[in-house]
Every structure is written in C-alpha cells, then in structure tokens.
Motif scaffolding. Structure first.
Motif, PDB file in Angstrom:
ATOM      1  N   TYR A 249       2.854  -8.472   8.234  1.00  0.00           N
ATOM      2  CA  TYR A 249       2.917  -7.277   7.385  1.00  0.00           C
ATOM      3  C   TYR A 249       1.737  -7.193   6.414  1.00  0.00           C
ATOM      4  O   TYR A 249       1.394  -6.110   5.949  1.00  0.00           O
ATOM      5  CB  TYR A 249       4.232  -7.256   6.600  1.00  0.00           C
ATOM      6  CG  TYR A 249       5.429  -7.005   7.482  1.00  0.00           C
ATOM      7  CD1 TYR A 249       5.512  -5.865   8.269  1.00  0.00           C
ATOM      8  CD2 TYR A 249       6.476  -7.921   7.543  1.00  0.00           C
ATOM      9  CE1 TYR A 249       6.611  -5.644   9.084  1.00  0.00           C
ATOM     10  CE2 TYR A 249       7.574  -7.707   8.351  1.00  0.00           C
ATOM     11  CZ  TYR A 249       7.644  -6.566   9.126  1.00  0.00           C
ATOM     12  OH  TYR A 249       8.722  -6.351   9.949  1.00  0.00           O
ATOM     13  N   VAL A 250       1.165  -8.324   6.083  1.00  0.00           N
ATOM     14  CA  VAL A 250       0.014  -8.361   5.185  1.00  0.00           C
ATOM     15  C   VAL A 250      -1.193  -8.803   5.992  1.00  0.00           C
ATOM     16  O   VAL A 250      -1.208  -9.898   6.565  1.00  0.00           O
ATOM     17  CB  VAL A 250       0.245  -9.325   4.000  1.00  0.00           C
ATOM     18  CG1 VAL A 250      -0.980  -9.357   3.096  1.00  0.00           C
ATOM     19  CG2 VAL A 250       1.476  -8.898   3.209  1.00  0.00           C
ATOM     20  N   LYS A 251      -2.187  -7.948   6.056  1.00  0.00           N
ATOM     21  CA  LYS A 251      -3.356  -8.202   6.890  1.00  0.00           C
ATOM     22  C   LYS A 251      -4.541  -8.696   6.052  1.00  0.00           C
ATOM     23  O   LYS A 251      -4.591  -8.534   4.833  1.00  0.00           O
ATOM     24  CB  LYS A 251      -3.772  -6.910   7.612  1.00  0.00           C
ATOM     25  CG  LYS A 251      -2.648  -6.227   8.383  1.00  0.00           C
ATOM     26  CD  LYS A 251      -2.203  -7.028   9.579  1.00  0.00           C
ATOM     27  CE  LYS A 251      -1.171  -6.257  10.406  1.00  0.00           C
ATOM     28  NZ  LYS A 251      -0.693  -7.029  11.565  1.00  0.00           N
TER      29      LYS A 251
ATOM     30  N   ARG B 131      -3.225  -3.666  -0.023  1.00  0.00           N
ATOM     31  CA  ARG B 131      -3.961  -2.520   0.517  1.00  0.00           C
ATOM     32  C   ARG B 131      -4.781  -1.797  -0.537  1.00  0.00           C
ATOM     33  O   ARG B 131      -5.923  -1.405  -0.295  1.00  0.00           O
ATOM     34  CB  ARG B 131      -2.983  -1.537   1.173  1.00  0.00           C
ATOM     35  CG  ARG B 131      -2.397  -2.008   2.485  1.00  0.00           C
ATOM     36  CD  ARG B 131      -1.713  -0.868   3.217  1.00  0.00           C
ATOM     37  NE  ARG B 131      -0.525  -0.423   2.517  1.00  0.00           N
ATOM     38  CZ  ARG B 131       0.706  -0.868   2.773  1.00  0.00           C
ATOM     39  NH1 ARG B 131       0.879  -1.805   3.701  1.00  0.00           N
ATOM     40  NH2 ARG B 131       1.747  -0.425   2.101  1.00  0.00           N
ATOM     41  N   SER B 132      -4.216  -1.603  -1.717  1.00  0.00           N
ATOM     42  CA  SER B 132      -4.867  -0.714  -2.688  1.00  0.00           C
ATOM     43  C   SER B 132      -5.199  -1.354  -4.029  1.00  0.00           C
ATOM     44  O   SER B 132      -6.073  -0.866  -4.750  1.00  0.00           O
ATOM     45  CB  SER B 132      -3.977   0.502  -2.948  1.00  0.00           C
ATOM     46  OG  SER B 132      -2.751   0.101  -3.556  1.00  0.00           O
ATOM     47  N   LYS B 133      -4.468  -2.416  -4.387  1.00  0.00           N
ATOM     48  CA  LYS B 133      -4.670  -3.094  -5.677  1.00  0.00           C
ATOM     49  C   LYS B 133      -4.663  -2.112  -6.855  1.00  0.00           C
ATOM     50  O   LYS B 133      -5.456  -2.231  -7.784  1.00  0.00           O
ATOM     51  CB  LYS B 133      -5.972  -3.894  -5.667  1.00  0.00           C
ATOM     52  CG  LYS B 133      -5.932  -5.104  -4.747  1.00  0.00           C
ATOM     53  CD  LYS B 133      -7.193  -5.933  -4.832  1.00  0.00           C
ATOM     54  CE  LYS B 133      -7.039  -7.247  -4.079  1.00  0.00           C
ATOM     55  NZ  LYS B 133      -6.671  -7.087  -2.659  1.00  0.00           N
TER      56      LYS B 133
ATOM     57  N   THR C  65       4.416   3.885  -1.380  1.00  0.00           N
ATOM     58  CA  THR C  65       3.474   4.934  -0.975  1.00  0.00           C
ATOM     59  C   THR C  65       3.376   6.011  -2.046  1.00  0.00           C
ATOM     60  O   THR C  65       2.283   6.493  -2.365  1.00  0.00           O
ATOM     61  CB  THR C  65       3.913   5.558   0.358  1.00  0.00           C
ATOM     62  OG1 THR C  65       3.930   4.542   1.365  1.00  0.00           O
ATOM     63  CG2 THR C  65       2.957   6.667   0.779  1.00  0.00           C
TER      64      THR C  65
ATOM     65  N   SER D 279       9.346   1.044   0.883  1.00  0.00           N
ATOM     66  CA  SER D 279       8.082   1.471   1.484  1.00  0.00           C
ATOM     67  C   SER D 279       7.705   2.867   1.010  1.00  0.00           C
ATOM     68  O   SER D 279       6.541   3.121   0.666  1.00  0.00           O
ATOM     69  CB  SER D 279       8.187   1.437   3.009  1.00  0.00           C
ATOM     70  OG  SER D 279       8.417   0.119   3.464  1.00  0.00           O
TER      71      SER D 279
ATOM     72  N   ASN E  17       2.850  -5.714  -0.383  1.00  0.00           N
ATOM     73  CA  ASN E  17       2.129  -5.102   0.731  1.00  0.00           C
ATOM     74  C   ASN E  17       1.179  -4.014   0.244  1.00  0.00           C
ATOM     75  O   ASN E  17       0.027  -3.918   0.697  1.00  0.00           O
ATOM     76  CB  ASN E  17       3.118  -4.505   1.734  1.00  0.00           C
ATOM     77  CG  ASN E  17       4.005  -5.554   2.369  1.00  0.00           C
ATOM     78  OD1 ASN E  17       3.718  -6.753   2.295  1.00  0.00           O
ATOM     79  ND2 ASN E  17       5.090  -5.123   2.985  1.00  0.00           N
ATOM     80  N   GLN E  18       1.654  -3.188  -0.702  1.00  0.00           N
ATOM     81  CA  GLN E  18       0.820  -2.104  -1.219  1.00  0.00           C
ATOM     82  C   GLN E  18      -0.324  -2.645  -2.063  1.00  0.00           C
ATOM     83  O   GLN E  18      -1.442  -2.121  -2.022  1.00  0.00           O
ATOM     84  CB  GLN E  18       1.668  -1.132  -2.044  1.00  0.00           C
ATOM     85  CG  GLN E  18       0.928   0.115  -2.512  1.00  0.00           C
ATOM     86  CD  GLN E  18       0.419   0.939  -1.350  1.00  0.00           C
ATOM     87  OE1 GLN E  18       1.163   1.248  -0.435  1.00  0.00           O
ATOM     88  NE2 GLN E  18      -0.857   1.287  -1.378  1.00  0.00           N
TER      89      GLN E  18
END
Length: 362
Positions: free
Chosen positions: A337-339, A125-127, A102, A98, A121-122
């Motif tokens: 964890y993945v929205k 969020r950000s691709k 980040t 994690s 997961n990242q």
C-alpha cells in the motif's frame, strides 16, 4: 474626516496659487499631518474589521462510535466554545478513511478524525498533513459468522474475511493477527481471503452467509453479536498491535490549515480533550449525544445499550503511540500500500506535529 479633507483640498489650491501667508502655511502643514493620522486610523480600522471576519473550519470524521470524542465535542458545545466568535465549523462525514484522506489532500476539509493507516498512506504521497493529537485507542473486534467453523484466528485459513476498505487501519490489524498465527493473505484457500466492503454491507453479507468473518470498528461488531449473526472471535483488547492499545482514531490537520490557523487547531485539540473527559465522567449522558450525532450523519441513531457496549471497547486518550504507528506502517509497506520505500525504511518524522498538544498539557 470629510470636513478635514475638504478644508485640506481648499488650502492646497490656495497654496498652489501662492496666496498663503507663512502662518497659514504652518497651519496647512498641521492640517496635513492631522489628515494623515486620520487616514492611517481609518486604514487600521478597516484592517481590524477584515481580520475579525469568522473563519469557517471544515471538519471531517467517520460515522463510527470510535469517533465519539468528535461527536461529544460538537454536541456539548465544547468545539464552538473553544473556537469563540472568530470561527464557525462545518462537518462532513465519511464512510471510510481513504475518502477522508483524499478530501484533506484536495482541500475539501481542514482538520478531523480518522484512522492512522489512510493518513500514513496519504502522507507518503503528498506530505501535506500532520497528526496533531490522539482521540481513541482500540475499538475494533474480529467477529465470525455463526456456523462458519471459526473459533480462532487459525480457522480463518480458507475463509473470506471483510474489512471496511483496503489499506484501512482495520486491515493492518487483521494482517498482524494473521502473522501472529503464521497465516497469510491469499487469493486461494491456503490463507485468508480479504474483501473490502462497508460495515453495513458486511453485516448483511454475513447474515446471508456470503462472508465468514470481519474485523470492524465499533459499533458494528457489537451489532453483529446482538443480532445473533456472529460471535466475537478476538475482542478489542487482543487486537494488535499492543493488544488493542494502538491509535484507531486520531486528530489530523492539513499543513495549509496549520500554517494559517494554528490557534484554531489548538482550540480543536482542547475541545477534543474536553469531550474525552466528559465521556469518561458522564458515560450515561454520552449515549444520546452519540446517537444524535450519528442520526444527523446517517439518518439513523443507535440504541443506548449498543452505544454503551461499543464505548466499553474504546480507550479514549489524546496520546499518540508512535511506535505502534511505525509497526502498522511497516505492515502497509509489506502489503504494497505504501510505495517507493527504500532500504532505510519509512521515515514518518515529518508526519507529526504534537507541539500544540504539548502546549495544552502544560
């Protein structure tokens, strides 16, 4: 060049005063042309010198034996040899995926080794990062504390089970293990209760009877066994998905780094492949390299026997099993964890850039 410029300025003054003959004007034109070429040459030289300035690559990795290819690539000199004189590198170690993800998303690192779940997961969020190569498949084990009454996965009901971090690749594997036996993750005694803690803290907590079991990357499982704290309940080659044949350590890079330095990213991929080949061909020479790298990162090395046992639980490869990653991604979605995933499911097509890896294999 200064002499030419001085003569140019002198004749330009005379020209402005109308004192040059037709022959002198022609000579002046030639001089101006020569000066222009010299200036252009000087500009080209300056640009070349600027482009040859070394690039510093910021590499991230985790402090686990499962990242052995990274350690060997650096300690054997493969990485610097592949990069050549055009680049140097700095290494930053992380305790969990994690923090790694980040750091990459915020530009603190450019490229590195990590588990796939934090990357997925990242990415959602950000691709702004890509998986570019594999490094290691498998290398995590489920260990149970002695006298905890655990001899199988079914016995985890009502037990406290540790994973390195919430949403980690190890937690995803644990959830798949529980699913196979019809168990769920719960907050009461009806299922397995999860707790996130660093592997070193897990070892201590298990020794003190505060944790019943843990799914951990090597060498932590082997170390718990060697210290007679616990036993392996599910070995690495039985951990899902695919009975251990799933990406546990992958090579990823930020989009910004790939856009600017694809050639250097390819060099890192080649160095990773060099290291994997060395580990397979020279295991005995690998142990001190891994120990030295871990000592630099953590202040403490590992015994050769422990590293040897841990490496025997790894399947080193540059391949990426996208089907296995899709399975793991769905577990992360189901766990919350993945929205923001719609009914069409999670699209990971933009997560991969394996073109450089393919180029190295031609």
């Amino acid at each position: 060049m200064e002499a030419i410029r001085s003569e140019y300025d002198k004749r330009l003054t005379i020209l402005r005063q109308g004192e040059l003959s037709m022959f002198q004007k022609a000579a002046f034109s030639s001089l101006a042309f020569i000066l222009l070429l010299v200036l252009l040459s000087g500009c080209g030289s300056s640009s070349s010198e600027k482009s040859s300035e070394p690039v510093t690559i910021k590499i991230g990795l985790l402090k686990n034996v499962t990242h052995a290819p990274a350690f060997v690539a650096m300690k054997k000199g493969y990485l610097q040899e592949r990069l050549g004189s055009d680049a140097t590198f700095e290494v930053q170690g992380f305790n969990n995926g994690s923090d790694f993800a980040t750091a990459m998303a915020t530009g603190q690192i450019d490229i590195g080794y990590v588990g796939p779940s934090p990357v997925i997961n990242q990415y959602v969020r950000s691709k702004n990062l890509k998986i570019i190569s594999g490094a290691n498949n498998g290398g995590a084990v489920l260990v149970a504390r002695k006298n905890a009454g655990i001899s199988s996965v079914k016995d985890l009901a009502g037990k406290l089970v540790a994973v390195p971090t919430k949403g980690s690749t190890n937690e995803i594997s644990l959830r798949l293990l529980l699913q196979e036996q019809g168990l769920k993750v719960t907050t009461d005694k009806s299922g397995a209760q999860l707790i996130a803690m660093a592997p070193a803290d897990t070892l201590t907590a298990m020794k003190q009877g505060q944790v019943d079991a843990a799914l951990l990357p090597e060498p932590w499982g082997t170390q718990i066994v060697n210290e007679s704290i616990g036993d392996i309940t599910v070995d690495w080659d039985q951990v899902p998905p695919n009975k251990g044949n799933y990406p546990l350590t992958i090579l990823v890079a930020s989009d910004g780094f790939l856009n600017k330095h694809r050639d250097l990213a390819k060099d890192v991929i080649l160095a990773n492949a060099d290291a994997i080949a060395f580990i397979k061909d020279h295991p005995d020479e690998t142990y001190p390299l891994v120990s030295d790298a871990l000592k630099e990162l953590t202040g403490k090395g590992l015994d050769a026997d422990l590293i040897k046992a841990a490496l025997s639980h790894l399947s080193l490869t540059t391949d990426i099993d996208q089907a296995a990653l899709k399975t793991m991604a769905q577990v992360a979605v189901d766990a919350g964890y993945v929205k923001g995933v719609g009914s069409e499911g999670l699209d990971l097509s933009g997560l991969y850039d394996l073109s450089l890896l393919e180029e190295t294999q031609r």
